[in-house]
Design a protein around this motif. Sequence first.
Motif, short mmCIF file in Angstrom:
data_model
loop_
_atom_site.label_atom_id
_atom_site.label_comp_id
_atom_site.label_asym_id
_atom_site.label_seq_id
_atom_site.Cartn_x
_atom_site.Cartn_y
_atom_site.Cartn_z
N SER A 255 0.74 -1.59 0.05
CA SER A 255 -0.31 0.07 0.41
C SER A 255 1.13 1.16 0.15
O SER A 255 2.20 1.14 0.19
CB SER A 255 -1.08 -0.34 1.43
N GLU A 257 0.26 5.97 -0.12
CA GLU A 257 -0.28 7.09 0.59
C GLU A 257 0.15 8.57 -0.21
O GLU A 257 1.20 8.27 -0.74
CB GLU A 257 -0.23 7.31 2.05
N TYR A 274 -4.80 6.45 -7.27
CA TYR A 274 -6.30 5.27 -7.33
C TYR A 274 -6.66 4.50 -7.73
O TYR A 274 -7.22 3.68 -7.25
CB TYR A 274 -7.66 7.19 -7.15
N ALA A 279 -8.96 1.50 -3.47
CA ALA A 279 -9.82 2.25 -2.46
C ALA A 279 -8.82 1.74 -1.22
O ALA A 279 -8.84 2.29 -0.55
CB ALA A 279 -11.19 3.03 -2.79
N ASP A 280 -8.77 0.27 -1.57
CA ASP A 280 -8.27 -0.13 -0.35
C ASP A 280 -6.40 -0.78 -0.04
O ASP A 280 -6.71 -1.51 1.03
CB ASP A 280 -8.68 -1.80 -0.46
N ARG A 281 -5.88 0.34 -1.59
CA ARG A 281 -4.59 0.15 -0.54
C ARG A 281 -3.65 1.96 -1.26
O ARG A 281 -2.95 1.24 -0.89
CB ARG A 281 -3.74 -0.48 -1.64
N LEU A 282 -5.04 2.38 -1.17
CA LEU A 282 -4.29 3.64 -0.88
C LEU A 282 -4.77 4.64 0.07
O LEU A 282 -6.32 5.11 0.50
CB LEU A 282 -4.67 4.66 -2.21
N CYS A 283 -3.96 5.27 1.42
CA CYS A 283 -3.97 6.37 2.06
C CYS A 283 -4.14 7.23 2.05
O CYS A 283 -2.80 7.77 1.47
CB CYS A 283 -3.04 5.60 3.23
N GLU A 349 -15.65 5.97 -1.21
CA GLU A 349 -14.14 5.08 -1.66
C GLU A 349 -13.28 6.42 -1.03
O GLU A 349 -12.08 5.73 0.00
CB GLU A 349 -13.35 5.08 -3.37
N ARG A 352 -13.33 5.70 2.16
CA ARG A 352 -12.33 4.74 2.88
C ARG A 352 -10.72 5.08 2.72
O ARG A 352 -10.34 4.25 3.69
CB ARG A 352 -12.53 3.66 1.72
N MET A 353 -10.48 5.75 1.61
CA MET A 353 -9.04 6.08 1.97
C MET A 353 -8.59 6.60 3.39
O MET A 353 -7.39 6.35 3.55
CB MET A 353 -8.62 6.42 0.77
N THR A 357 -9.04 2.05 5.16
CA THR A 357 -7.88 1.70 4.97
C THR A 357 -6.34 2.21 5.41
O THR A 357 -6.40 0.66 5.85
CB THR A 357 -7.73 2.18 3.24
#
Length: 399
Positions: A255, A257, A274, A279-283, A349, A352-353, A357
């Motif tokens: 992941s 950021e 993105y 969205a589940d690997r980017l903060c 999404e 979520r980020m 995440t």
Amino acid sequence: MSTTNNSTSCTVFVGGSAILSNRILESAVVVCRDSKIVSLGTGKWPKDASVVDLRGGYLSPGFIDLHVHGGNGADFMDGTKQAVETSCLAHLKHGTTTIFPTTTTGSPQQILAMIDACQQVKSQQVDSNIEGVHLYGPYFAADKVGCHSVQGRRDPEGAEFDRYFATGLVRIATCAAELAGARRFYKESKRQGCFITCGHSNASWTEMQLAYKAGMRHVDHFWCAMSSVPSLRQRFNVPMQASMAEFVLMHREMSTEVIADGSHLSPELLEFAYRMKGADRLCLVTDCNRALDQPVGKYRFGNEYDGSWFESDGQVGWSEDGESLASSIVGMDHVVRHMKRSTTASLPEVIRMASLTPAERTGIDKRTGSIQPGKQANLLVLSKQLRVKQVFVRGNRVA
Ligand SMILES: [Zn+2]
Ligand SMILES: [Zn+2]
């Protein structure tokens, strides 16, 4: 019959939409009891509940910031209880209900003082938003120190970092993968259950592979102070080498950021990150310094007495020579609005980020990070324009 029973610990949020991790729930009814979310739906709610009206806006999970240095005039590296309280409160007001105070480069004494001050605030304040410390500086590559003070950079040594880990408060651990001692550092970070990241680094693919084997799963602020194909050509000439960027893009498990403040990265780069990572690997992170909610002018990055100088122009921080960026001056609410405006990511999404995440990556998603029964009532009331109206930590209104 009692008429004085107004100390109800039941709160219900109604009159707007709830932002869930995968969809928007319209006309939401979210019930919280004591410190937790107990139900989520539509329709009726318990009679004993005190009502919070969303006024047509949103109920959002509180934001989680993995990478943040300070705000409202204070830097965590000032190392005092007051500086930690000031910084935490500044970010609470911008919606950060879970914060990982982040170290800069500096002396071992300064880093220990910072961790100790965070420990004090976390243990003494009921509504503290501190989850754990992000040990970020000082283990950076000499050629990728960025806006941090160069004198405070060094290679990792057990005698030093064992003292930080012994506090039990370090939850995120950064080290440049190419440094001598990096492997030992990663090994100990893993033993401590930390989320392991590589940043301020000019690492090659091979060095990243070794770090990955040792447990590293994240790269700090994508595109900033990290290796690229051209930067590695200076180390290895030809054939050209794959860098941290290719490593992150090619490994699903990695992941990263982005500092989505509008000054660090263009909209295309935010969209690219993105789309490539999802969205589940980017903060979303702020990487915010002490100039948040402060006038334009000169400030120190890191410790108030010997941190490096930077200039805030009211949008972002600049290094003293004016040639490079020196971290952001905005809160999570700002990066959320900017990400929404600048990319095709949906509102669930984007949120979520900024919540689930980072919670998943740091292993706290069972407790927080989304609006789900059983989780802590870390919640934000947002306007339709995504401005923060009310902030709740474990069910208590804090801003
Ligand atoms: Zn940095
Ligand atoms: Zn930073």
